[in-house]
Write a protein that holds these residues in place. Structure first.
Motif, PDB file in Angstrom:
ATOM      1  N   UNK A 172      12.195  13.043  42.836  1.00 41.37           N
ATOM      2  CA  UNK A 172      12.791  12.655  44.132  1.00 41.37           C
ATOM      3  C   UNK A 172      14.173  13.281  44.296  1.00 41.37           C
ATOM      4  N   UNK A 173      14.460  13.750  45.529  1.00 42.61           N
ATOM      5  CA  UNK A 173      15.760  14.317  45.900  1.00 42.61           C
ATOM      6  C   UNK A 173      16.099  13.804  47.292  1.00 42.61           C
ATOM      7  N   UNK A 174      17.355  13.364  47.487  1.00 43.51           N
ATOM      8  CA  UNK A 174      17.780  12.884  48.800  1.00 43.51           C
ATOM      9  C   UNK A 174      19.249  12.551  48.820  1.00 43.51           C
ATOM     10  N   UNK A 175      19.670  11.830  49.855  1.00 46.33           N
ATOM     11  CA  UNK A 175      21.078  11.414  49.956  1.00 46.33           C
ATOM     12  C   UNK A 175      21.313  10.243  49.027  1.00 46.33           C
ATOM     13  N   UNK A 176      22.590   9.822  48.979  1.00 47.21           N
ATOM     14  CA  UNK A 176      22.947   8.705  48.101  1.00 47.21           C
ATOM     15  C   UNK A 176      22.214   7.443  48.488  1.00 47.21           C
ATOM     16  N   UNK A 177      22.149   7.155  49.805  1.00 48.51           N
ATOM     17  CA  UNK A 177      21.450   5.949  50.249  1.00 48.51           C
ATOM     18  C   UNK A 177      19.945   6.054  50.008  1.00 48.51           C
ATOM     19  N   UNK A 178      19.390   7.269  50.200  1.00 45.96           N
ATOM     20  CA  UNK A 178      17.963   7.449  49.938  1.00 45.96           C
ATOM     21  C   UNK A 178      17.640   7.210  48.466  1.00 45.96           C
ATOM     22  N   UNK A 179      18.541   7.678  47.599  1.00 48.08           N
ATOM     23  CA  UNK A 179      18.316   7.476  46.162  1.00 48.08           C
ATOM     24  C   UNK A 179      18.357   5.992  45.823  1.00 48.08           C
ATOM     25  N   UNK A 180      19.323   5.259  46.429  1.00 43.96           N
ATOM     26  CA  UNK A 180      19.418   3.809  46.172  1.00 43.96           C
ATOM     27  C   UNK A 180      18.139   3.116  46.607  1.00 43.96           C
ATOM     28  N   UNK A 181      17.603   3.466  47.792  1.00 42.73           N
ATOM     29  CA  UNK A 181      16.366   2.855  48.282  1.00 42.73           C
ATOM     30  C   UNK A 181      15.187   3.243  47.382  1.00 42.73           C
ATOM     31  N   UNK A 182      15.190   4.492  46.959  1.00 41.84           N
ATOM     32  CA  UNK A 182      14.121   4.955  46.069  1.00 41.84           C
ATOM     33  C   UNK A 182      14.113   4.172  44.765  1.00 41.84           C
ATOM     34  N   UNK A 183      15.291   3.951  44.196  1.00 40.41           N
ATOM     35  CA  UNK A 183      15.370   3.221  42.928  1.00 40.41           C
ATOM     36  C   UNK A 183      14.933   1.775  43.096  1.00 40.41           C
ATOM     37  N   UNK A 184      15.233   1.197  44.258  1.00 37.23           N
ATOM     38  CA  UNK A 184      14.935  -0.223  44.471  1.00 37.23           C
ATOM     39  C   UNK A 184      13.458  -0.464  44.733  1.00 37.23           C
ATOM     40  N   UNK A 185      12.806   0.433  45.457  1.00 38.37           N
ATOM     41  CA  UNK A 185      11.472   0.135  45.951  1.00 38.37           C
ATOM     42  C   UNK A 185      10.363   1.060  45.445  1.00 38.37           C
ATOM     43  N   UNK A 186      10.713   2.267  45.052  1.00 38.63           N
ATOM     44  CA  UNK A 186       9.655   3.254  44.829  1.00 38.63           C
ATOM     45  C   UNK A 186       9.581   3.737  43.383  1.00 38.63           C
ATOM     46  N   UNK A 187      10.728   4.104  42.789  1.00 40.69           N
ATOM     47  CA  UNK A 187      10.741   4.828  41.514  1.00 40.69           C
ATOM     48  C   UNK A 187      10.014   4.045  40.418  1.00 40.69           C
ATOM     49  N   UNK A 188       8.982   4.671  39.873  1.00 35.21           N
ATOM     50  CA  UNK A 188       8.196   4.007  38.812  1.00 35.21           C
ATOM     51  C   UNK A 188       8.927   4.003  37.477  1.00 35.21           C
ATOM     52  N   UNK A 189       9.976   4.811  37.366  1.00 36.79           N
ATOM     53  CA  UNK A 189      10.723   4.859  36.099  1.00 36.79           C
ATOM     54  C   UNK A 189      11.804   3.779  36.027  1.00 36.79           C
ATOM     55  N   UNK A 190      12.195   3.223  37.182  1.00 39.42           N
ATOM     56  CA  UNK A 190      13.295   2.248  37.191  1.00 39.42           C
ATOM     57  C   UNK A 190      12.935   1.006  36.395  1.00 39.42           C
ATOM     58  N   UNK A 191      11.673   0.583  36.505  1.00 36.48           N
ATOM     59  CA  UNK A 191      11.269  -0.647  35.822  1.00 36.48           C
ATOM     60  C   UNK A 191      11.204  -0.502  34.309  1.00 36.48           C
ATOM     61  N   UNK A 192      11.093   0.712  33.834  1.00 39.38           N
ATOM     62  CA  UNK A 192      10.997   0.908  32.381  1.00 39.38           C
ATOM     63  C   UNK A 192      12.184   1.704  31.859  1.00 39.38           C
ATOM     64  N   UNK A 193      13.284   1.689  32.601  1.00 41.33           N
ATOM     65  CA  UNK A 193      14.422   2.510  32.195  1.00 41.33           C
ATOM     66  C   UNK A 193      15.002   2.078  30.857  1.00 41.33           C
ATOM     67  N   UNK A 194      14.966   0.744  30.580  1.00 37.58           N
ATOM     68  CA  UNK A 194      15.484   0.281  29.286  1.00 37.58           C
ATOM     69  C   UNK A 194      14.615   0.815  28.150  1.00 37.58           C
ATOM     70  N   UNK A 195      13.288   0.771  28.365  1.00 40.96           N
ATOM     71  CA  UNK A 195      12.384   1.314  27.346  1.00 40.96           C
ATOM     72  C   UNK A 195      12.606   2.812  27.168  1.00 40.96           C
ATOM     73  N   UNK A 196      12.766   3.522  28.301  1.00 37.13           N
ATOM     74  CA  UNK A 196      12.998   4.962  28.214  1.00 37.13           C
ATOM     75  C   UNK A 196      14.303   5.273  27.498  1.00 37.13           C
ATOM     76  N   UNK A 197      15.339   4.465  27.786  1.00 36.93           N
ATOM     77  CA  UNK A 197      16.624   4.679  27.129  1.00 36.93           C
ATOM     78  C   UNK A 197      16.530   4.421  25.627  1.00 36.93           C
ATOM     79  N   UNK A 198      15.815   3.326  25.285  1.00 34.99           N
ATOM     80  CA  UNK A 198      15.638   3.028  23.858  1.00 34.99           C
ATOM     81  C   UNK A 198      14.864   4.145  23.154  1.00 34.99           C
ATOM     82  N   UNK A 199      13.819   4.660  23.852  1.00 33.12           N
ATOM     83  CA  UNK A 199      13.045   5.755  23.267  1.00 33.12           C
ATOM     84  C   UNK A 199      13.910   6.991  23.074  1.00 33.12           C
ATOM     85  N   UNK A 200      14.742   7.288  24.090  1.00 30.73           N
ATOM     86  CA  UNK A 200      15.633   8.441  23.977  1.00 30.73           C
ATOM     87  C   UNK A 200      16.624   8.263  22.835  1.00 30.73           C
TER      88      UNK A 200
END
Length: 628
Positions: A222-250
């Motif tokens: 995803x690419x967009x403006x700052x507000x679009x990114x905020x909306x994307x993170x809140x409602x759409x991005x499938x990685x947001x819900x597992x970001x803690x797991x992804x961070x731990x894995x990294x």
């Protein structure tokens, strides 16, 4: 040295010119390109142009020394600070052999030129620190406040009214320019965004239409403006819900990479230590070889002395006393002292890439089979080198034997391997002739007699016609691996677990069984009067050939007795034994005593062969040694 340089260059004055007429106020600027190119420039309107961002060079590949970055001084430098070779302000000033100062680059790139002051050859002696410090204290304009002038002359610069207004010392320019707000930068989101200045970047990022999702490193596109990114993170991005797991894995992956780097360092350290240890071992081996050579020389001297002593004793008629001494020695545990029967190592054949498990001799040729799956053919008479390497087996070569045919067939070499096959080789041409799949298990031993070829494996001995290689019969009733086969004129002797079976060569029936102790039988030897076998538990058992009564057990080895070989000498019959304990022992069959222990191999001694009074021994150290 510095004062001499300044005096010598006083004649190189700086020139100035008048600025062009313009309705706007003008400022006088001195460029870095020396008196011959000094200009007065007028500020002009236009877009900022930073040509030093492109890689340029003059007469050299040294882009750092000849960079086209502007060096615009706020005041005209003294003429004493200009190089007479390039007519620019000194850059990395050095003193040459003639005592004058020039740029280091000018001296290095113009080695064929001579000093313009006294016509001496140019060669760098030392850096002129005083001049470099003096130039470093001069003030210049920030390069992001300059632009290339609209002039036909190369290297002319003018101030950019829209650029950085700062002036800094030469020696502090890099520190300022690294953080200058007027420095051109690219948008980190998208290189296609319009050019920016560093001070404009923060505001641009708030309005940029090309902001990537914070989880782009995990695969989000995803690419967009700052507000679009905020909306994307809140409602759409499938990685947001597992970001803690992804961070731990990294974090875990980063930790594993660090651990891997540490292991690499440990491996490198161990390799270096292994290299040092190998060097020490090599040094010790050389030292031992030297000492053994000295010991051989001492033995030779001792032999000469003993022989001379014998001759002296014969002259004074003391033969009776010598006989008495010999009789006493023969009753002891050290054996008979006979210098003529001392065997010495005469050489070493090196070439195999693995342990040598089997040997056989034919005329002047020695054949050796190894774990490297090859058979090497050695010359034992003239040059003592490997004449040929026979390849074809896919497993360890465990057994070799020779059969001498009458004309027109020629002599043949037979080889048995862990690949369960037997290969036939023509000795005159050393070419492969035939392969047969002999057993379901490795072929451990081979022997040829009475136009028959016998092969030993697990609980079986197979009998093959020597001419056609057709299976004639299989001898059964064996309790373990058959590792030893020896044939005499009328009988075949086979060794397995605590048993030696004697087979009649005509009827191929078992006619006698010798029971022994000490585990599996690994080797058998037949003399004119005795049957000998070497066992897993370090012993050599001896039977009478005619009565089949056990008469002696020879001890001394501290490892499995892998091989036995009979040597007939004018002093009597000798038997060589080879063992896992890295030694060979020489036994006198007259009194059943060990008369010599030979220690030269660096690994277990696995096989023996005898030819013309010489004994060949093959070992796990990949070498074959010659004893005589």
């Amino acid at each position: 040295m510095a004062s001499k340089q300044l005096t010598a260059e006083e004649g190189a004055g700086s020139g100035t010119g008048s600025g062009t007429d313009s309705p706007t106020p003008s400022r006088r600027l001195e460029t870095t390109f020396g008196p011959g190119y000094s200009t007065v420039t007028t500020l002009a309107e236009g877009s900022p142009n930073y040509p030093w961002q492109k890689s340029q060079s003059f007469d050299s590949d040294n882009e750092e020394e000849m960079s086209d970055e502007p060096l615009v001084f706020t005041e005209t430098p003294s003429s004493k600070l200009f190089c007479l070779l390039c007519e620019r302000v000194f850059k990395d000033a050095v003193i040459t052999t003639c005592g004058h100062t020039f740029c280091r680059w000018c001296v290095n790139m113009k080695t064929n030129e001579k000093c313009p002051v006294d016509d001496s050859k140019l060669s760098v002696v030392v850096a002129n620190i005083a001049v470099s410090e003096q130039i470093g204290e001069l003030f210049i304009h920030c390069k992001y406040g300059c632009q290339q002038a609209d002039s036909s002359k190369m290297g002319e610069w003018e101030l950019d009214p829209r650029g950085c207004p700062m002036t800094v010392r030469v020696n502090a320019r890099k520190e300022h320019e690294a953080s200058c707000g007027y420095a051109p930068v690219s948008c980190p989101n998208n290189p296609n965004c319009p050019p920016l200045k560093r001070m404009e970047l923060e505001e641009h990022l708030k309005q940029c239409d090309h902001i990537r999702c914070p989880h782009h490193k995990y695969g989000c596109t995803f690419v967009g403006t700052s507000s679009d990114v905020s909306h994307h993170l809140t409602n759409i991005c499938r990685f947001e819900g597992i970001k803690e797991f992804l961070q731990q894995t990294e974090d875990k992956m980063r930790e594993m990479q660090l651990q891997l780097a540490q292991k690499d360092q440990e491996i490198a350290f161990l390799r270096s230590m292994l290299g040092r240890l190998s060097e020490k071992i090599d040094a010790l081996e050389k030292s031992v070889e030297v000492k053994l050579d000295v010991l051989d020389e001492s033995c030779n001297k001792l032999q000469d002395e003993v022989m001379e002593s014998r001759r002296d004793c014969a002259l004074i008629n003391v033969s009776d006393e010598l006989s008495h001494i010999n009789a006493r020695l023969n009753t002891g545990v050290v054996g008979t002292l006979d210098p003529q029967q001392i065997f010495r190592c005469k050489g070493t054949y090196v070439g195999h890439q693995g342990p040598v498990w089997t040997l056989c001799v034919h005329g002047d040729l020695l054949f050796s089979g190894s774990s490297d799956k090859t058979i090497k053919v050695w010359d034992t008479c003239t040059n003592y080198k490997c004449q040929r390497t026979l390849e074809g087996h896919t497993g360890i070569v465990l057994a070799l034997c020779i059969h001498k045919y009458g004309p027109p067939h020629g002599n043949k070499l037979y080889s048995g391997s862990a690949d369960c096959s037997i290969m036939v080789w023509d000795i005159p041409s050393l070419e492969h002739m035939k392969t047969i799949q002999a057993h379901d298990n490795p072929v451990c031993t081979l022997v040829a007699s009475n136009n028959l070829l016998f092969s030993g494996s697990l609980k079986a001995i197979k009998v093959w016609d020597i001419h056609t290689l057709q299976l004639k019969r299989e001898l059964t009733g064996l309790n373990h691996w058959v590792r030893a086969l020896v044939a005499s004129t009328h009988y075949l002797y086979s060794g397995s677990y605590q048993t030696i079976k004697i087979w009649d060569l005509k009827s191929l029936e078992c006619v006698h069984v010798l029971q022994t102790s000490g585990g599996s039988v690994y080797s058998i030897a037949i003399t004119n009067h005795h049957i000998l076998c070497g066992t897993y538990e370090n012993c050599i058992h001896v039977w009478d050939l005619d009565s089949h009564e056990q008469i002696q057990t020879l001890t001394g080895h501290v490892g499995t007795v892998y091989a036995l070989a009979v040597v007939n000498t004018h002093e009597g019959t000798k038997v060589f034994s080879a063992s896992y304990d890295r030694s060979l022992r020489v036994w006198s069959m007259d009194n059943m005593i060990c008369t010599q222990t030979l220690l030269r191999h660096q690994g277990s001694v696995a096989c023996l062969a005898v030819s013309r009074g010489r004994v060949f021994s093959g070992a796990v150290d990949s070498t074959v040694k010659v004893w005589q």
